[in-house]
Design a protein around this motif. Structure first.
Motif, mmCIF file in Angstrom:
data_model
loop_
_atom_site.group_PDB
_atom_site.id
_atom_site.type_symbol
_atom_site.label_atom_id
_atom_site.label_comp_id
_atom_site.label_asym_id
_atom_site.label_seq_id
_atom_site.Cartn_x
_atom_site.Cartn_y
_atom_site.Cartn_z
ATOM 1 N N THR A 124 4.241 -7.670 1.812
ATOM 2 C CA THR A 124 3.158 -6.792 1.363
ATOM 3 C C THR A 124 2.517 -6.042 2.528
ATOM 4 O OG1 THR A 124 1.564 -8.608 1.486
ATOM 5 C CG2 THR A 124 2.644 -8.206 -0.647
ATOM 6 N N LYS A 125 2.574 -6.622 3.714
ATOM 7 C CA LYS A 125 2.104 -5.963 4.939
ATOM 8 C C LYS A 125 0.642 -5.529 4.853
ATOM 9 C CE LYS A 125 6.625 -4.123 6.343
ATOM 10 N NZ LYS A 125 7.366 -2.898 6.725
ATOM 11 N N THR A 126 -0.198 -6.401 4.320
ATOM 12 C CA THR A 126 -1.614 -6.078 4.238
ATOM 13 C C THR A 126 -2.442 -7.347 4.273
ATOM 14 O OG1 THR A 126 -3.237 -4.740 3.037
ATOM 15 C CG2 THR A 126 -1.784 -6.126 1.707
ATOM 16 N N THR A 127 -3.714 -7.185 4.550
ATOM 17 C CA THR A 127 -4.635 -8.313 4.525
ATOM 18 C C THR A 127 -5.054 -8.594 3.080
ATOM 19 O OG1 THR A 127 -6.570 -6.887 4.771
ATOM 20 C CG2 THR A 127 -5.520 -7.679 6.801
ATOM 21 N N ASP A 128 -5.653 -9.745 2.869
ATOM 22 C CA ASP A 128 -6.158 -10.068 1.538
ATOM 23 C C ASP A 128 -7.229 -9.064 1.104
ATOM 24 O OD1 ASP A 128 -4.475 -12.250 1.542
ATOM 25 O OD2 ASP A 128 -6.041 -13.699 2.061
ATOM 26 N N GLN A 129 -8.044 -8.626 2.056
ATOM 27 C CA GLN A 129 -9.122 -7.702 1.727
ATOM 28 C C GLN A 129 -8.595 -6.339 1.279
ATOM 29 O OE1 GLN A 129 -8.878 -9.501 4.513
ATOM 30 N NE2 GLN A 129 -10.595 -10.941 4.329
ATOM 31 N N ASP A 130 -7.454 -5.917 1.811
ATOM 32 C CA ASP A 130 -6.927 -4.592 1.504
ATOM 33 C C ASP A 130 -5.870 -4.591 0.405
ATOM 34 O OD1 ASP A 130 -8.542 -3.352 3.379
ATOM 35 O OD2 ASP A 130 -7.106 -3.653 5.007
ATOM 36 N N PHE A 131 -5.604 -5.743 -0.164
ATOM 37 C CA PHE A 131 -4.619 -5.799 -1.239
ATOM 38 C C PHE A 131 -5.164 -5.043 -2.470
ATOM 39 C CE2 PHE A 131 -2.359 -7.750 -4.817
ATOM 40 C CZ PHE A 131 -1.057 -7.740 -4.344
ATOM 41 N N PRO A 132 -4.311 -4.295 -3.182
ATOM 42 C CA PRO A 132 -4.787 -3.446 -4.288
ATOM 43 C C PRO A 132 -5.030 -4.212 -5.596
ATOM 44 C CG PRO A 132 -2.428 -3.154 -4.018
ATOM 45 C CD PRO A 132 -2.872 -4.049 -2.881
ATOM 46 N N TYR A 133 -5.966 -5.149 -5.569
ATOM 47 C CA TYR A 133 -6.249 -5.956 -6.755
ATOM 48 C C TYR A 133 -6.667 -5.099 -7.945
ATOM 49 C CZ TYR A 133 -6.457 -9.946 -3.501
ATOM 50 O OH TYR A 133 -6.167 -10.894 -2.550
ATOM 51 N N SER A 134 -7.567 -4.142 -7.712
ATOM 52 C CA SER A 134 -8.141 -3.400 -8.831
ATOM 53 C C SER A 134 -7.105 -2.542 -9.533
ATOM 54 C CB SER A 134 -9.308 -2.530 -8.348
ATOM 55 O OG SER A 134 -8.872 -1.585 -7.380
ATOM 56 N N ARG A 164 0.836 -1.200 0.000
ATOM 57 C CA ARG A 164 0.000 0.000 0.000
ATOM 58 C C ARG A 164 0.874 1.255 0.000
ATOM 59 N NH1 ARG A 164 -4.939 -1.185 -1.690
ATOM 60 N NH2 ARG A 164 -5.157 1.056 -1.380
ATOM 61 N N MET A 165 1.907 1.244 0.820
ATOM 62 C CA MET A 165 2.786 2.406 0.894
ATOM 63 C C MET A 165 3.573 2.604 -0.394
ATOM 64 S SD MET A 165 5.672 3.275 3.809
ATOM 65 C CE MET A 165 4.425 3.078 5.094
ATOM 66 N N ARG A 166 3.961 1.513 -1.055
ATOM 67 C CA ARG A 166 4.774 1.608 -2.271
ATOM 68 C C ARG A 166 3.947 1.354 -3.539
ATOM 69 N NH1 ARG A 166 8.487 3.341 1.388
ATOM 70 N NH2 ARG A 166 8.911 1.666 2.874
ATOM 71 N N GLY A 183 -1.862 -12.850 2.929
ATOM 72 C CA GLY A 183 -1.328 -11.883 3.886
ATOM 73 C C GLY A 183 -2.057 -11.920 5.211
ATOM 74 N N GLY A 184 -1.779 -10.907 6.010
ATOM 75 C CA GLY A 184 -2.375 -10.787 7.334
ATOM 76 C C GLY A 184 -2.176 -9.377 7.836
ATOM 77 N N LYS A 185 -2.271 -9.210 9.139
ATOM 78 C CA LYS A 185 -2.162 -7.875 9.732
ATOM 79 C C LYS A 185 -0.742 -7.530 10.153
ATOM 80 C CE LYS A 185 -6.924 -7.871 11.410
ATOM 81 N NZ LYS A 185 -7.819 -7.735 12.604
ATOM 82 N N GLY A 186 0.190 -8.470 9.970
ATOM 83 C CA GLY A 186 1.560 -8.247 10.443
ATOM 84 C C GLY A 186 2.480 -7.724 9.363
#
Length: 260
Positions: free
Chosen positions: A36-46, A13-15, A59-62
């Protein structure tokens, strides 16, 4: 030409701006991402899909998270080790088949301090990778790629000062022994296969002390492939350009090219 890349983005998300810029610039067919440091829901698929890439992510929250991006939809996706119940490994290993190549994006643990429980887990993780390959693949029969941040510099040539770093994390003898055992299953280091004696070929630099400018780094990011796929290898590069961009990841991409 089949192009395969790996990049520890240190937060997708940051990069994201960097990732999208780089995808437009280099346009590899397959990209393995780590940290990636993000959850599956917040991954930038679109955003990634808008550039013509399918994405699978674990991924996960860590601080973990791995993904595979591909111009062809990934098939037979596997997350974690198939034979071992390890929750953390589910954020560190993802595999998929693209154009007949079994591609793995792996984020081997850093290991923390030498001798700690986490250091021992790092070694165990590497040994599990070896066991997984032994149980499921043949290096002379399968097109296979193991790509990612291994958090190990295999040889003295892969660090800026081997005497200074001897015994330190990512260059400790036990880590290097473990990673050699993994490689000895039948993997070929694509970059070293084509650049066997090149010094200063690093993929990670500390954010501090002007390390990138002075090229005080380590080669921690790798594309290792089965002997069968290595026979098709034509080119391998370390793309230093993104490390010089504003607010970069501390890692830079590696790309390998194959004539399939």
């Amino acid at each position: 030409m089949f192009s395969l890349a790996t990049w520890n983005v240190n937060s997708v998300r940051m990069r994201l701006e960097h990732l999208l810029r780089w995808l437009k610039l280099r346009a590899p067919e397959v990209v393995c991402l780590q940290e990636t440091k993000t959850t599956d829901q917040d991954f930038p698929y679109s955003e990634i899909k808008d550039l013509g890439y399918h994405a699978v992510h674990a991924g996960g929250k860590g601080r973990n998270g791995v993904a595979i991006l591909a111009t062809e939809e990934p098939r037979d996706v596997l997350i974690g080790f198939p034979d071992i119940d390890d929750a953390e490994a589910r954020e560190r290993l993802i595999a998929a088949t693209i154009k007949g190549v079994r591609v793995h994006s792996v984020y081997i643990p850093n290991g923390g301090s030498v001798g700690s429980d986490y250091f021992l887990y790092k070694l165990e993780f590497i040994y599990r990778l070896r066991e997984y390959l032994e149980n499921h693949f043949d290096p002379d029969q399968d097109f296979l790629a193991l790509c990612g941040d291994f958090n190990v510099a295999p040889e003295e040539i892969d660090v800026y000062d081997p005497e200074l770093l001897a015994g330190h994390i990512c260059f400790h003898e036990r880590e290097r022994t473990a990673i050699k055992l993994l490689k000895d299953w039948g993997l070929v280091d694509t970059y070293r296969a084509l650049h066997p004696d090149e010094k200063g070929a690093f993929t990670w630099w500390d954010y501090q002390f002007g390390a990138f400018k002075a090229n005080r780094g380590m080669r921690l990011d790798h594309i290792w492939v089965s002997r069968k796929l290595a026979a098709k290898l034509k080119k391998a590069i370390i793309d230093r350009e993104p490390r010089g961009w504003k607010r970069p990841s501390d890692h830079t991409p590696v790309i390998a090219y194959f004539e399939l």
